[in-house]
Enzyme design. Sequence first.
Site, mmCIF file in Angstrom:
data_model
loop_
_atom_site.group_PDB
_atom_site.id
_atom_site.type_symbol
_atom_site.label_atom_id
_atom_site.label_comp_id
_atom_site.label_asym_id
_atom_site.label_seq_id
_atom_site.Cartn_x
_atom_site.Cartn_y
_atom_site.Cartn_z
ATOM 1 C CD GLU A 1 -2.997 0.756 2.342
ATOM 2 O OE1 GLU A 1 -3.592 -0.329 2.442
ATOM 3 O OE2 GLU A 1 -3.125 1.680 3.160
ATOM 4 C CG ASP A 2 1.535 2.997 3.221
ATOM 5 O OD1 ASP A 2 0.560 3.382 2.558
ATOM 6 O OD2 ASP A 2 1.486 2.766 4.438
#
Length: 180
Positions: free
Chosen positions: A65-66
């Site tokens: 996600e990051d």
Amino acid sequence: MKSDIAKFIEAARFAAKKHTGQTRKGADAEPYINHPLEVANLLANVGKIEDFDVLIAALLHDTVEDCGVKKEEIAELFGETVAGYVSEVTDDKSLPKARRKELQIEHAPALSRGAKQIKLADKISNIADIINSPPAGWSSQRKIEYVEWGEKVVAGLRGANPKLEKRFDELTEKARLKFQ
Ligand code: NDP
Ligand code: ZN
């Protein structure tokens, strides 16, 4: 064949490298890696989880996600089960934030038990941070809204790990007393 502990420490190192330069949103701007380490710590020491696939996935849970890590890379390095857990707890960033938050509530009941445990520990870590090291500029109202949303997600995770659920409930009670 690598031992579980060898894979676990390799995952910690991999996540630390991928999160390089990222910080938490609290005033003390802790290194981001403190959060996945805390999620794995909660699973092992509060949830008493000994399944290394779950513990390793906890260390890696925000790397897709990051940090733009691909699921395939995680599968290659740490196996399909770990990659599956990470995918299950990864939001689709192409969607608007409000929709992503709704989907976390909707999807929670259908997650695998391992992914539910990781998500529980993730919410515990984030709410503890909101109490102890809140994002700069958040009003009490915004903190309460986050806790209330977390409670809705966790409603769909219940049954996966009563010890973590108890910790979550104690923490939300503390947050309520502090912010209301
Ligand atoms: P954000 O998604 O902006 O921030 C929370 C996320 O940031 C966490 O889930 C966590 O994700 C990460 N994070 C990093 N550092 C910290 C830290 N120190 N403490 C806690 N979390 C941290 O929050 P939301 O958009 O969810 O906002 C919360 C609520 O406030 C929402 O319900 C929204 O509706 C409302 N809101 C209110 C606004 C207002 O001005 N009143 C404006 C915008 C939203 P990870 O685990 O991935 O690191
Ligand atoms: Zn997280």
